[in-house]
Design an enzyme around this catalytic site. Structure first.
Site, PDB file in Angstrom:
ATOM      1  N   ASP A 161      27.583  17.544 -17.981  1.00 30.69           N
ATOM      2  CA  ASP A 161      26.381  18.310 -18.300  1.00 30.69           C
ATOM      3  C   ASP A 161      25.851  17.995 -19.696  1.00 30.69           C
ATOM      4  O   ASP A 161      25.958  18.839 -20.590  1.00 30.69           O
ATOM      5  CB  ASP A 161      26.717  19.808 -18.173  1.00 30.69           C
ATOM      6  CG  ASP A 161      25.483  20.675 -18.109  1.00 30.69           C
ATOM      7  OD1 ASP A 161      24.372  20.125 -18.170  1.00 30.69           O
ATOM      8  OD2 ASP A 161      25.631  21.904 -17.994  1.00 30.69           O
ATOM      9  N   GLU A 171      20.340  20.638 -26.327  1.00 31.75           N
ATOM     10  CA  GLU A 171      21.100  21.840 -26.003  1.00 31.75           C
ATOM     11  C   GLU A 171      22.530  21.779 -26.533  1.00 31.75           C
ATOM     12  O   GLU A 171      23.047  22.758 -27.043  1.00 31.75           O
ATOM     13  CB  GLU A 171      21.111  22.025 -24.474  1.00 31.75           C
ATOM     14  CG  GLU A 171      22.030  23.145 -24.030  1.00 31.75           C
ATOM     15  CD  GLU A 171      22.076  23.323 -22.519  1.00 31.75           C
ATOM     16  OE1 GLU A 171      21.369  22.599 -21.797  1.00 31.75           O
ATOM     17  OE2 GLU A 171      22.830  24.201 -22.067  1.00 31.75           O
ATOM     18  N   GLU A 231      24.547  26.739  -9.782  1.00 27.68           N
ATOM     19  CA  GLU A 231      24.495  27.824 -10.759  1.00 27.68           C
ATOM     20  C   GLU A 231      23.712  29.023 -10.229  1.00 27.68           C
ATOM     21  O   GLU A 231      22.847  29.573 -10.897  1.00 27.68           O
ATOM     22  CB  GLU A 231      23.898  27.330 -12.082  1.00 27.68           C
ATOM     23  CG  GLU A 231      24.697  26.183 -12.678  1.00 27.68           C
ATOM     24  CD  GLU A 231      24.231  25.745 -14.059  1.00 27.68           C
ATOM     25  OE1 GLU A 231      23.020  25.855 -14.335  1.00 27.68           O
ATOM     26  OE2 GLU A 231      25.081  25.306 -14.842  1.00 27.68           O
TER      27      GLU A 231
HETATM   28  C1  BDP Z   1      22.800  23.461 -18.174  1.00 25.78           C
HETATM   29  C2  BDP Z   1      21.931  24.416 -18.927  1.00 25.78           C
HETATM   30  C3  BDP Z   1      21.181  25.353 -18.011  1.00 25.78           C
HETATM   31  C4  BDP Z   1      20.428  24.547 -16.972  1.00 25.78           C
HETATM   32  C5  BDP Z   1      21.384  23.616 -16.245  1.00 25.78           C
HETATM   33  C6  BDP Z   1      20.668  22.689 -15.267  1.00 25.78           C
HETATM   34  O1  BDP Z   1      22.748  25.175 -19.809  1.00 25.78           O
HETATM   35  O2  BDP Z   1      20.312  26.126 -18.799  1.00 25.78           O
HETATM   36  O3  BDP Z   1      19.808  25.393 -16.075  1.00 25.78           O
HETATM   37  O4  BDP Z   1      22.042  22.785 -17.199  1.00 25.78           O
HETATM   38  O5  BDP Z   1      20.516  21.526 -15.607  1.00 25.78           O
HETATM   39  O6  BDP Z   1      23.292  22.506 -19.059  1.00 25.78           O
HETATM   40  O7  BDP Z   1      20.297  23.118 -14.201  1.00 25.78           O
END
Ligand code: BDP
Length: 732
Positions: free
Chosen positions: A379, A407, A305
């Site tokens: 996720d 979340e 990401e």
């Molecule tokens: C996702 C979240 C994000 C996190 C990412 C992670 O939306 O905010 O940074 O996981 O685990 O689900 O790195």
């Protein structure tokens, strides 16, 4: 402290606290037991005995005195020697003569286990809490108090317990500006601005709560990290927190931002094979250990990401992880390398990517590296199959990361107990070494004989008085600790303990509250993503429904990528005729999941694209079943709210009200989820609703136009940081 007028409830004989409560005390309330229960514990005397004055022995003593005097409503004092029957004696064979002389079987308990036993010492009946280390004894003290809080008889107590997992860590996604990514309980509890000059009582209570469930480490900052934390001024702040937590057996860990050598070190590269970069990390690590001698190690999110990582330099994940491992090894530190990686350049099904990346690296990591793998391959969704990486890397230490903060499960306002979700994953069979190769056995290291083991939970803790944003979210923090200690523990037992400790042991209340908790996750799955659907949340905040969303930059951030609904049917074909993600599972599972008929219905649309007319176990078609499940989710929330309302006589007003209000929010949202999803999928299937199912209240356009600006938990906007000069910068 506010006092309520004595309620007429007392006349009903109900056990109600007369004090207003705001949830700050968590499950460590230590309110006096009812008279009847107290009489069960008359054998416990009024002294807590230890001759040790180590920092940990001191907090153990304080906790026992506080807990016993609260629960048993009598004055309890600390002594160095036994003066009468009923003493509670604690210590290790090294720091307690009494315990050494008892020659207790402590060998098998390891460094953190404990033994609690009724014994006779010089003719006096006592309770002994023993371990091989002070911290083990502290855990035993909490366990002893828990026994009383949950009304377990202790007269003949004989309990031995040791953690099955070595590292039991919270991961805070807290930013240095006090915002919390995916946090719904206020701002960060870490007051960086005031540190190192001031460390508040809240930090002590945080450490107590963690120690009470066996959590032994905390990663203080967000995986999307700022390298500022590694500068000298901030390391002093970290050191102050480490000092505060140390007596409770809690080590601190930091996230290492891969590009730190460039951002704060003035180097031109962060290439992990560059000698200058390696030397920089070695020096930085040495500097950290000068500040924090028992520093735990680094957590790293790399090439995920948008985060920097070794692949930016054409290197692999093992190159990156091993660089940190080398710097940490002389100090006994460890690297937790996250396996949450996926790339938009790679056109492969997103849920396959982590396995594709890491399976070939099995055996390539140094001994002090552990892969940190999310429970599912996607996720943190309301339901996912377990990640196929569990069981696939026998030569690599592998830990599990779960998300305690909700979340994707309605934030703090939806009541969803996660113990059942985690249990479902942990008891899943990987078949890696034949039957009964459960995920729990990978995580506790027994399947592949691993010593370095880990459970990490993304924290749901914030500055709200009740810590977690809601009372019932505290249960998720509690359950995480308990499952990290023993991944084979039962979610129902954990819920039962939590309810007794947090509220009351009134059986009417307890059984209703536990029932509420145990069904709550399945209920959320029903109204959000039934039958194996996944990632249907709106992209702005991951709160409400957004199955129509198809315009987010990268394909696999869009709900349409996951449901793949069309006029014929719905679901993501991951069988051999589709993305073949099933090939990542061991043969018996692979075979079962390749076939619609042998795939569990709760994972059906995760693995298959299925015609709307497909007959389901209920006898309904898939379409009718889908609509029915959404409606079922809604009606289950309505039942939860109605059942909670009946519990008003048993709960203090503040904690009753917040829960009742949040259940109303959850009911509103479950209706929104149900109606928006049904409206959208009707527009694709063109099928009528099954008999008895109401049409959505609004048109699809209405739902598509809804937006939720300022949803909490977005974290800080990305900002360029200007690090202070590397020499002594003044504290603010
Ligand atoms: C996702 C979240 C994000 C996190 C990412 C992670 O939306 O905010 O940074 O996981 O685990 O689900 O790195």
């Amino acid at each position: 402290m506010k006092f309520l007028p004595l309620l007429a409830l007392c006349a009903l004989g109900l056990t109600v606290s007369a004090r207003a409560e705001d949830g700050y005390d968590l499950w460590l309330r230590y309110h006096p037991l009812e008279k009847a229960a107290q009489s069960q514990y008359t054998a416990i005397g009024a002294t807590v005995v230890s001759a040790s004055h180590s920092e940990t022995a001191n907090v153990t003593r304080d906790e026992l005195v506080r807990g016993l005097s609260g629960l048993l409503a009598k004055k309890v004092i600390a002594r160095e020697a036994i003066s009468g029957n009923g003493a509670v004696v604690f210590g290790t064979p090294e720091n307690s003569r009494i315990i050494a002389d008892l020659h207790l079987p402590l060998e098998k308990l390891g460094p953190e286990g404990y033994l609690i036993r009724a014994a006779v010492v010089k003719g006096k009946a006592v309770t002994v809490i023993a371990g091989n280390s002070d911290v083990g004894v502290l855990y035993g003290a909490f366990r002893f108090l828990k026994s009383i809080q949950t009304r377990v008889p202790v007269e003949h107590i004989d309990i031995a317990s040791a953690p099955k997992v070595k590292l039991r860590l919270l991961n805070h996604w807290d930013n240095l500006d006090a915002t919390v990514e995916r946090g719904y309980a206020g701002s960060s509890i870490f007051k960086w601005w005031e540190l190192p000059a001031h460390s508040s009582q809240r930090m002590i209570d945080y450490a107590r709560a963690n120690a009470s469930v066996g959590i032994n480490g905390t990663v203080l900052i967000n995986v999307n990290a700022s390298s500022l934390i590694l500068t000298p001024e901030w390391l002093r702040k970290v050191a102050r927190l480490a000092d505060t937590f140390r007596p409770y057996g809690i080590k601190v860990y930091l996230v290492a931002r891969f590009s730190a050598p460039i951002e704060i070190g003035g180097l031109k590269t962060a290439d992990p094979l560059d000698p200058g970069v390696r030397a920089w990390w070695k020096n930085k690590t040495d500097e950290i250990y000068q500040n924090i001698p028992d520093f735990g190690g680094f957590l790293v999110k790399a090439n995920s990401e948008g985060q920097p990582g070794p692949q930016d330099y054409g290197r692999g994940h093992a190159d990156g992880a091993n660089m940190f491992a080398e710097a940490l090894a002389p100090h006994g530190g460890i690297v937790m390398w996250r396996a949450f990686v996926y790339s938009q350049e790679v056109p492969v099904d997103r849920v396959k990517q982590a396995y594709d990346e890491f399976k070939p690296l099995d055996g390539k990591f140094r001994d002090n590296v552990i892969l940190q793998v999310k429970n599912g391959p996607l996720d943190f969704q309301p339901r996912e199959p377990f990640s196929p990486l569990f069981g696939a890397t026998p030569a690599t230490a592998m830990g599990m990361e779960v998300e305690i903060t909700k979340e994707y499960l309605g934030f703090n306002t939806h009541l969803v107990y996660l113990g059942t979700l985690w249990q479902e994953v942990l008891e899943s069979d990987t078949f890696a070494k034949g039957q009964n190769s459960t995920v729990a056995k990978v995580v506790d290291g027994s399947l592949f004989d691993k010593k370095l083991t880990l459970m990490a939970g993304v924290s749901n803790i914030g500055s709200d008085r009740n810590w977690c944003g809601s009372i019932f979210d505290q249960a998720n923090w509690y359950a995480f600790g308990r499952l990290a200690w023993d991944p084979e523990a039962r979610a129902s037992d954990i819920a039962a303990d939590w309810v007794k400790m947090t509220f009351t042991d009134n059986p009417v209340f307890d059984s209703a509250a536990v029932t509420l908790m145990l069904g709550s996750r399945e209920t959320a799955v029903n109204y959000m993503t039934p039958l194996g659907l996944t990632h249907q949340m709106g992209t702005s905040g991951h709160y409400g429904p957004g199955p129509w969303v198809d315009n987010v930059g990268r394909a696999d951030w869009n709900p349409v990528y996951y449901h793949r609904a069309d006029a014929q049917g719905i679901g993501f074909d991951r069988s051999p005729s589709g993305s073949n993600a099933v090939e990542q599972y061991a043969p018996p599972l692979r075979a079962a999941l390749s076939n619609v008929a042998t795939t569990p219905e709760n994972a059906l649309l995760w693995f298959h694209h299925v015609p709307w007319s497909q007959p389901m176990k209920s006898g309904r078609t898939l379409w009718d079943e889908l609509v029915t499940r959404y409606g079922q989710g809604l009606s289950e929330v309505q039942t939860m709210a109605a059942n909670w309302a009946k519990l008003k006589p048993y709960v203090d007003t503040e904690r009753f009200d917040i829960t009742a209000d949040y259940l109303r929010i959850q009911e509103r949202d479950a209706l929104l989820w149900r109606d928006a999803s049904v409206a959208y999928f009707s527009s694709i299937s063109h099928l009528p609703l099954p008999a008895g199912q109401k049409a959505p209240l609004h048109s699809l356009g209405y739902y598509e136009d809804l937006s939720f600006p300022y949803a909490p938990g977005q974290g800080a906007p990305a900002r360029k940081i200007k690090p202070p000069p590397v020499d002594d910068a003044p504290s603010p």
